[in-house]
Design an enzyme around this catalytic site. Sequence first.
Site, mmCIF file in Angstrom:
data_model
loop_
_atom_site.group_PDB
_atom_site.id
_atom_site.type_symbol
_atom_site.label_atom_id
_atom_site.label_comp_id
_atom_site.label_asym_id
_atom_site.label_seq_id
_atom_site.Cartn_x
_atom_site.Cartn_y
_atom_site.Cartn_z
ATOM 1 N N SER A 89 0.813 -1.224 0.000
ATOM 2 C CA SER A 89 0.000 0.000 0.000
ATOM 3 C C SER A 89 0.844 1.270 0.000
ATOM 4 C CB SER A 89 -0.917 0.022 1.218
ATOM 5 O OG SER A 89 -1.618 -1.182 1.349
HETATM 6 N N1 SAH Z 1 -0.354 -5.343 3.908
HETATM 7 C C1 SAH Z 1 0.422 -5.670 2.718
HETATM 8 C C2 SAH Z 1 -0.275 -5.265 1.434
HETATM 9 C C3 SAH Z 1 -1.250 -6.271 1.111
HETATM 10 S S1 SAH Z 1 -1.930 -6.354 -0.503
HETATM 11 C C4 SAH Z 1 1.788 -5.038 2.763
HETATM 12 O O1 SAH Z 1 2.106 -4.295 3.698
HETATM 13 O O2 SAH Z 1 2.570 -5.309 1.845
HETATM 14 C C5 SAH Z 1 -3.276 -7.391 -0.062
HETATM 15 C C6 SAH Z 1 -2.912 -8.835 0.260
HETATM 16 O O3 SAH Z 1 -4.095 -9.489 0.681
HETATM 17 C C7 SAH Z 1 -2.400 -9.618 -0.939
HETATM 18 O O4 SAH Z 1 -1.131 -10.138 -0.648
HETATM 19 C C8 SAH Z 1 -3.440 -10.719 -1.109
HETATM 20 O O5 SAH Z 1 -2.904 -11.945 -1.541
HETATM 21 C C9 SAH Z 1 -4.014 -10.829 0.275
HETATM 22 N N2 SAH Z 1 -5.352 -11.436 0.375
HETATM 23 C C10 SAH Z 1 -6.405 -11.346 -0.487
HETATM 24 N N3 SAH Z 1 -7.452 -12.048 -0.021
HETATM 25 C C11 SAH Z 1 -7.067 -12.615 1.158
HETATM 26 C C12 SAH Z 1 -7.695 -13.469 2.098
HETATM 27 N N4 SAH Z 1 -8.945 -13.919 1.950
HETATM 28 N N5 SAH Z 1 -6.994 -13.842 3.196
HETATM 29 C C13 SAH Z 1 -5.723 -13.406 3.395
HETATM 30 N N6 SAH Z 1 -5.058 -12.613 2.521
HETATM 31 C C14 SAH Z 1 -5.721 -12.221 1.418
#
Ligand code: SAH
Length: 238
Positions: A89
């Site tokens: 993000s």
């Molecule tokens: N917080 C992260 C950014 C995350 S992007 C950082 O600091 O880099 C969002 C993430 O959510 C992705 O890696 C995606 O694979 C994950 N995601 C999507 N659906 C999900 C679910 N149901 N459970 C866990 N993770 C999930």
Amino acid sequence: MGRDNFLERTLLLGFILLIGISMPVFPERSYSVMRKEMVDKQIIKRGIKNERVIEAIRKVPRHKFVPDHYKAVAYTDGPLPIGEGQTISQPYVVALMTELLNLQGDEKVLEIGTGSGYQAAVLAELADKVYTVEIIKELAEKAKSKLKNLGYKNVKVKYGDGFKGWEEYAPFDAIIVTCAPKDIPGELVKQLKEGGGMVIPVGRLSQELKLVTKKDGKVRVEDIIPVRFVPMTGGKEK
Ligand code: SAH
């Protein structure tokens, strides 16, 4: 300048440029200069006030959480690809969501969507324990070893579906969701402690960042700002 000399210099310059382009790696000191500037211009100037949050973002080496070829732009004002079609993000959004959790230092926090592990590292600076769940195995494993190598001992990473939360360690003082479901997942509300707060982007085409709080058994939902996150996959929305 002789022709050979010119050719030699041109080749040398080309070689140096090639190395520069393929490995844009700066000395550690310049990353901390870029990070300081990011905190001043993108975080403080836009209204983030919590000193502990500002300090945590000033400390966590964001460039170590992005792929090598994005290191040079790790401190720019936007999200960045981290592989598997996912993104880390925008720094301001990380700061805003973290500030909304109002962490004091003794909390147990659940994060859904580990991604690169950057947000988890920021939380680890501010809370007692961080539990983070990621649905893409490769990302979960990478984040786990990265956080370990950086010395974060209070973060546990799990490969799994965030719609289920992490029952074993529930309830949580705070929950942060960094992918967007269509609706607020009931199980996550259930795993939120009385008096606790959850920040979560909700919606498909247009999303709103929401703050969910639980007080006296009642759940209150507040709209914060429009945002854009990758969708939350798996669970009931499969
Ligand atoms: N917080 C992260 C950014 C995350 S992007 C950082 O600091 O880099 C969002 C993430 O959510 C992705 O890696 C995606 O694979 C994950 N995601 C999507 N659906 C999900 C679910 N149901 N459970 C866990 N993770 C999930």
